[in-house]
Design a protein around this motif. Sequence first.
Motif, PDB file in Angstrom:
ATOM      1  N   ALA A  26       0.809  -1.220   0.000  1.00  0.00           N
ATOM      2  CA  ALA A  26       0.000   0.000   0.000  1.00  0.00           C
ATOM      3  C   ALA A  26       0.845   1.274   0.000  1.00  0.00           C
ATOM      4  N   GLN A  82      -0.284   8.165  -6.818  1.00  0.00           N
ATOM      5  CA  GLN A  82      -1.315   9.014  -6.256  1.00  0.00           C
ATOM      6  C   GLN A  82      -0.671  10.043  -5.336  1.00  0.00           C
ATOM      7  N   VAL A 138       0.470   6.742   0.926  1.00  0.00           N
ATOM      8  CA  VAL A 138      -0.265   5.474   0.919  1.00  0.00           C
ATOM      9  C   VAL A 138      -1.063   5.359  -0.374  1.00  0.00           C
ATOM     10  N   ARG A 139      -0.991   4.190  -0.977  1.00  0.00           N
ATOM     11  CA  ARG A 139      -1.710   3.929  -2.218  1.00  0.00           C
ATOM     12  C   ARG A 139      -2.880   2.993  -1.929  1.00  0.00           C
ATOM     13  N   LEU A 140      -4.082   3.459  -2.182  1.00  0.00           N
ATOM     14  CA  LEU A 140      -5.282   2.679  -1.913  1.00  0.00           C
ATOM     15  C   LEU A 140      -5.988   2.355  -3.225  1.00  0.00           C
ATOM     16  N   ASN A 141      -6.689   1.250  -3.222  1.00  0.00           N
ATOM     17  CA  ASN A 141      -7.460   0.867  -4.396  1.00  0.00           C
ATOM     18  C   ASN A 141      -8.715   1.732  -4.500  1.00  0.00           C
ATOM     19  N   THR A 142      -8.984   2.197  -5.682  1.00  0.00           N
ATOM     20  CA  THR A 142     -10.172   3.022  -5.916  1.00  0.00           C
ATOM     21  C   THR A 142     -11.035   2.374  -6.994  1.00  0.00           C
ATOM     22  N   HIS A 143     -12.338   2.591  -6.888  1.00  0.00           N
ATOM     23  CA  HIS A 143     -13.284   2.035  -7.852  1.00  0.00           C
ATOM     24  C   HIS A 143     -14.170   3.177  -8.348  1.00  0.00           C
ATOM     25  N   GLN A 156       3.427   4.123  -1.437  1.00  0.00           N
ATOM     26  CA  GLN A 156       3.872   4.707  -2.695  1.00  0.00           C
ATOM     27  C   GLN A 156       5.375   4.469  -2.860  1.00  0.00           C
TER      28      GLN A 156
END
Length: 418
Positions: A347, A391, A395-400, A349
């Motif tokens: 998660a 991003q 922290v890199r989070l999954n987006t929908h 970057q």
Amino acid sequence: MSDLAIRCDGIAKQYRIGQRERYRALRDTLTDAVTAPFRRVRTALHGGRPTHGPATIWALKDISLEIRQGEVVGIIGRNGAGKSTLLKILSRITKPTSGAADIYGRVGSLLEVGTGFHPELTGRENVYLNGAILGMTKAEVARKFDEIVAFSELEQFMDTPVKRYSSGMYMRLAFSVAAHLDPEIMLVDEVLAVGDAQFQAKCLGKMQDVSRSGRTVVFVSHSMSAIRRLCTRAILLSQGHLEIDGVVERAVGAYLATDVTEDFMGRADPSKPAIIHAAVRWSRMDGMLLDVTFDGPVKITPPVLGFVLYDALGTPVFGSNSIFDRHDSRPHSMQKGTIRVRVDTAALQPGTYYVSLWLSDLYEQFCHADRVLKLDIEPGANDDGRPPVNQIGSVRLNTHWIYNPAAAVGNEQAAAVP
């Protein structure tokens, strides 16, 4: 010279290790005056070295700088670099061993939680006391009193003696007084870390307002994000020396790049359990692997290892310890050995991170090492082989994402979100 707020000329400060300055009576001064010639003779006979006495350290060495009115200056450096000592000299709390500091204006200091507070007085009385110390009249303090109380959020406790305040309440009131009584120069040490996150953000906002009003701010912090957000200039201290004085980005970059080491042998305290070696590595498959070796004269029951991961700006991203993360493999006690922890970094970057470590049992912390390991996380690849688009943030989070033309603005039918 008319716009000068602070001038330091060759400031140096020496401390004696393990000895407190005792109360000196007139007889002590007279005795020292009589025996001084004999001490000088003994020192000369031994090649200029003192024959006895405690060891000394130089907290500051030949610090010369000038700060103009309206500047917001950040002072950064590792623990023991001399940051707090410099602020104490500027606040007239302690005297330099050599050199001089000139202050042009009224100073408001917030160096330690509750500095200048009398524990037996109430919060209300301490507001007026601090105002008087800063040179304010009673009428001036009264005009600001409601603002101070509202900012501190301690309305119901203002008539309670501050000796019953928690450290966080102390800090809230102390900062509120220092920030609202309009000193021309404001000196702030790393006391904001005592408060909760919401109040820290509130304090940083207030300091921005203070800086915009044209007042001079000298700010000591380990938070590089706060330094970059607030300061127009940064000073980097290292082992008492002034290393860099100038552009914030240059000083912050040098601070984050220095003294990253994995060897603790030279700093281990033989009387306590200590970390003697640490290593960190990263791979896309395993994430972060942290190995910490410790040793000591007695067993630790139970051994507790903690770590904090910081991003390149000095902002904490994640931290944990072996008590929070319950597991079955932790032994009841250990005297020496190596502890390994694996952290899933999927998660995070891509970028540079730093790791702080500490070792303790359930009740006592034996050693702490601040940002001693460096971790570089390289850009990975998406499932289709394309490099990921970074991003904002660490922290890199999954987006929908869902596009529903039927839910256009003005359409009474709302889109159904699964």
